[in-house]
Structures are given as C-alpha cells and as structure tokens.
Design an enzyme around this catalytic site. Structure first.
Site, short mmCIF file in Angstrom:
data_model
loop_
_atom_site.label_atom_id
_atom_site.label_comp_id
_atom_site.label_asym_id
_atom_site.label_seq_id
_atom_site.Cartn_x
_atom_site.Cartn_y
_atom_site.Cartn_z
N HIS A 1 -4.50 -2.44 -6.83
CA HIS A 1 -4.31 -0.85 -7.06
C HIS A 1 -5.07 -0.31 -8.08
O HIS A 1 -5.72 -0.80 -8.88
CB HIS A 1 -2.47 -0.81 -7.05
CG HIS A 1 -2.21 -1.28 -8.47
ND1 HIS A 1 -1.51 -2.59 -8.50
CD2 HIS A 1 -2.37 -1.13 -9.78
CE1 HIS A 1 -1.36 -2.70 -9.81
NE2 HIS A 1 -1.65 -1.95 -10.55
N ASP B 1 0.90 -1.13 0.01
CA ASP B 1 0.06 0.07 -0.06
C ASP B 1 0.72 1.34 0.01
O ASP B 1 0.61 2.29 0.41
CB ASP B 1 -1.06 -0.04 1.17
CG ASP B 1 -1.63 -1.42 1.21
OD1 ASP B 1 -2.39 -1.75 0.45
OD2 ASP B 1 -1.77 -1.75 2.37
#
Length: 432
Positions: free
Chosen positions: A41, A13
C-alpha cells in the site's frame, strides 16, 4: 480508549493505506500480524509517497513503535531492501523503532522458486491461482509442516544448519518431482548467514512488548493485509491467500490475547474489485468495469496488475462484517461513483433457481451465482474532497446510508479522495 484492528472487507485493495496512515498518526504502536510482502500500500505524507509491502505503516512516522508479529512470513532480503529504499527517502528504520518477532517464519529463495514453478505448471493446465510468486504460500506450508526456519534460528548456526537439512529433504524431493535442479545446503546457508547480521538487531519478543504496551495504556493499531474474501478459511477458496486475514488473526499473529482487541474497522470500497483469478459475482466485464477501473486507478501496488471491477456486493460485505465482528467500516472511493446516472448494489444471489443471502463456501456454487441487484439513483455533483456530510449530494448520502442498512454496520470514516485530509470522521475508532 480502544485498540484497533484494521481489516479489508472485500478482496483487498480497499484503500487501507490511507486509513491506516490516518490511524497510525494517532497510534503509539503499529503491528503487522499476517501475510508477507505480497500486499502493498502507498502512504502519502507531506506530498511524499511511500510504498510499503512488509513493513508496518508506523515506520514512516517518528516516535511510533512498529512491530512485525509471528503471523507474518518474513523475507529477510525484501526486509533489508525495503529499509534501504526508505532510507533513500529520508526515513530511518532502526531496531529502536521496529521489532520483529523471534518466532516469525522466513521466506527463502526456494519458496519463491516453488511458487513460480507451480504457477507456471498451473498456467499450462488452466488451473492457476494467480499468486504474486513471492513465496508466501510455500513459506506458510513449511510453517504448518513444522520445518520452517524462523528468525531466531539466524542466531544459532548449529541449529540453523540442521534445520536447513530438514527443509531441503522436503524441497529437493519436490523439485525433483517438478523436474527442477536441487538446491544445495551451502547455497541456503549462504543466503541466510549473509543477511543475519542485518536482521538480528531487530529481533525481540513481540508478545511481551505488546503486553507491556497494553498495560501502559498505549494505543495499539493492528494492521491487516489483503481482505476477508482472501482468507484461507473464510474466503473464495482456493483463490485466496495462505493466511487468515480476518480480525481474529490479530491476536494469534501477534501474541496479544483477543480480549485486548477493541474496535474492528473494516475498510470497504464503495464498489468492488479483485486481482487475479477466482469468483467475482458482481464483476462488470464491460464499459462500467472499464469506467470504474480508469476512474479509480485500479492497478496493484505490488504487481501493477489491472484489477477486475464491479458493483458493490452487500451480501459479501455483510458476511465479512460477521466473520470479523466489525464495529464499523471505513467506506472508501465514494468519489469514483460521481457522475454515474445509476448505481447498482447486489442484495442477494440466485443459485440454481433459489434466492440466497450468503456467499456459499463451495467453489462450484460460487461459479454459478447470479447477483440480484437493486438500482439506485446516482448523483451528478462531486463528492471529491468532502469533509462534512453537508458537502455531499443528497443521493450520495442516501447511497452511504443504504449500504449501512444492507451490511449491518455503521460507517465510521468516509473517504472522499486519496488525500488523507479528505474524509468525514463519524466515529474515532480509538475512542471507546
């Protein structure tokens, strides 16, 4: 001209989506080499958001060749669903633009079910890992146990049937032991044959395609998922993923030799986050953590889970620089720190009364770490949208330079907002 490997240097992340999007525009070939559809993503192109989990980022750009390497575990139904979702957004993914390695192991429904059975049982005993329940770990177990069904098997029904028998001998014994019903041979065969015709046109020898691309001088981008601290060997075991996430896996998971890898770019957040269970030395379970989470919109792309937030851990990132052989980093989300009066950076740990400068491998030792902080002056002006060094407040520049010193790697790209144009390019990773 260098080929580029993109890896996360923390617990995932880190903002890889934006950086990979920027790099994929410059690449000729984009390769996924590990993980599965457990790490997502978001790419924003011309104001349109595309959420990807399994497919390489190159699929949303015309004229790019995208490859799924043998190091990935491949859910065929998730693959078809993701292609259909992109089709609804006007993106056509064809066998000409995307290839899947013939020796890639499959994720089946029984893997997802086993993942959930184990997590439920572990939740009751307080020992859960915090997986995405998408079958990633069980699929890798079968691969290492030499009983996996691979993409190429879909083209050979006779061999497929024999391999399903072998797989079920193992899984049905597990299911009986966990108190769950067995799975029939017919059910798994139906699951596989129903999707085979949609998968097989994409199947090819990815290792050969990559070698041809290398010889032709094509720019190859290796797209990593998750982060270094989730690596099965180098991460905070057992609170990790089931694959190697470090840069060395780019060669193993694609079939291209390690000598073809040029620049290793570590995507690094200006603070630290983690999803799920496991040690997190600099976690701020307080108003600082809440501030970072809210300002940084720290919720998972795939699961929607709230991320744990904390200060930048230079010890952990420095270790990632070493284990990946990072050439440089892309520092992301600097703008989230705007307006903070002071910012802390972890420069060491105290373990049982001793000061150490590394993250220990022992689970027990990791749980006993006390971070040693250095406090830096914050900045009131905004960094958001900055595209050159002169746009940054002096204290923000000092923060970036100090991080470079602490981790032993230069900043190649500095990201100052989610918008792809808002970045300061110091070094183009594709340029030797």
């Amino acid at each position: 001209m260098a080929n580029v490997v993109v890896v996360g240097s923390q617990w995932g992340d880190e903002g890889k989506g934006k950086i990979v999007d920027w790099l994929s525009e410059r690449a000729d070939v984009v390769v996924r080499y590990q993980g599965g559809h457990n790490a997502g993503h978001t790419l924003v192109i011309d104001g349109v958001s595309y959420k990807l989990s399994l497919l390489p980022s190159g699929v949303v750009r015309s004229g790019k060749l995208s490859l799924i390497g043998n190091g990935v575990v491949f859910d065929p139904h998730a693959f078809v669903a993701e292609i259909e979702r992109l089709k609804g957004q006007g993106i056509s993914v064809t066998p000409e633009s995307l290839k899947v390695a013939e020796n890639t192991a499959l994720i089946l429904s029984l893997h997802r079910e086993l993942d959930a059975f184990r997590e439920d049982a572990a939740s009751n005993s307080g020992t859960k890992i915090g997986t995405t329940r998408r079958g990633i770990g069980p699929a890798y177990e079968d691969k290492v146990g030499r009983r996996a069904i691979r993409v190429m098997d879909l083209a050979d029904p006779e061999t497929l049937s024999l391999k399903v028998d072998r797989l079920l001998t193992h899984h049905n014994a597990l299911r009986r032991g966990l108190g769950h019903a067995e799975v029939s041979h017919e059910a798994i065969m139906q699951e596989l044959t129903s999707v085979a015709d949609k998968i097989l046109p994409f199947v090819d020898r990815v290792w050969k395609i990559l070698e041809d691309a290398r010889r032709a001088g094509s720019r190859i981008l290796f797209e990593g998922a998750q982060g270094t601290m989730l690596d099965i060997d180098h991460g905070t075991y057992p609170f990790v993923t089931s694959s190697n996430t470090v840069a060395g896996q780019a060669a193993t998971g694609s079939g291209l030799g390690p000598g073809a890898v040029g620049y290793v770019l570590g995507i690094t957040k200006a603070y630290t986050t983690r999803v799920g269970e496991g040690p997190f030395p600099t976690e701020q379970d307080n108003e600082i953590g809440e501030f970072l989470g809210n300002r940084g919109h720290e919720f998972g792309t795939v699961t929607g889970r709230k991320r744990r937030c904390g200060w930048f851990d230079a010890v952990q990132v420095r270790q990632s620089v070493v284990t990946n052989g990072m050439s440089g980093i892309a520092l992301t989300k600097l703008d989230v720190l705007d307006g903070m009066e002071e910012i802390k950076v972890c420069t060491g740990y105290r373990l049982d009364g001793q000061v150490i400068d590394y993250l220990p491998a022992s689970q027990g030792a990791q749980a006993r770490l006390d971070p040693i902080y250095e406090t830096l002056e914050g900045w009131k002006e905004t960094t958001r949208g900055a595209r050159k060094w002169n746009d940054l407040p002096a204290q923000a520049v000092k923060y970036v330079r100090h991080i470079e010193e602490l981790i032993g790697a230069p900043v190649a790209i500095l990201s100052t907002s989610p918008e792809r144009e808002d970045a300061i390019l110091v070094k183009d990773p594709f340029q030797d």
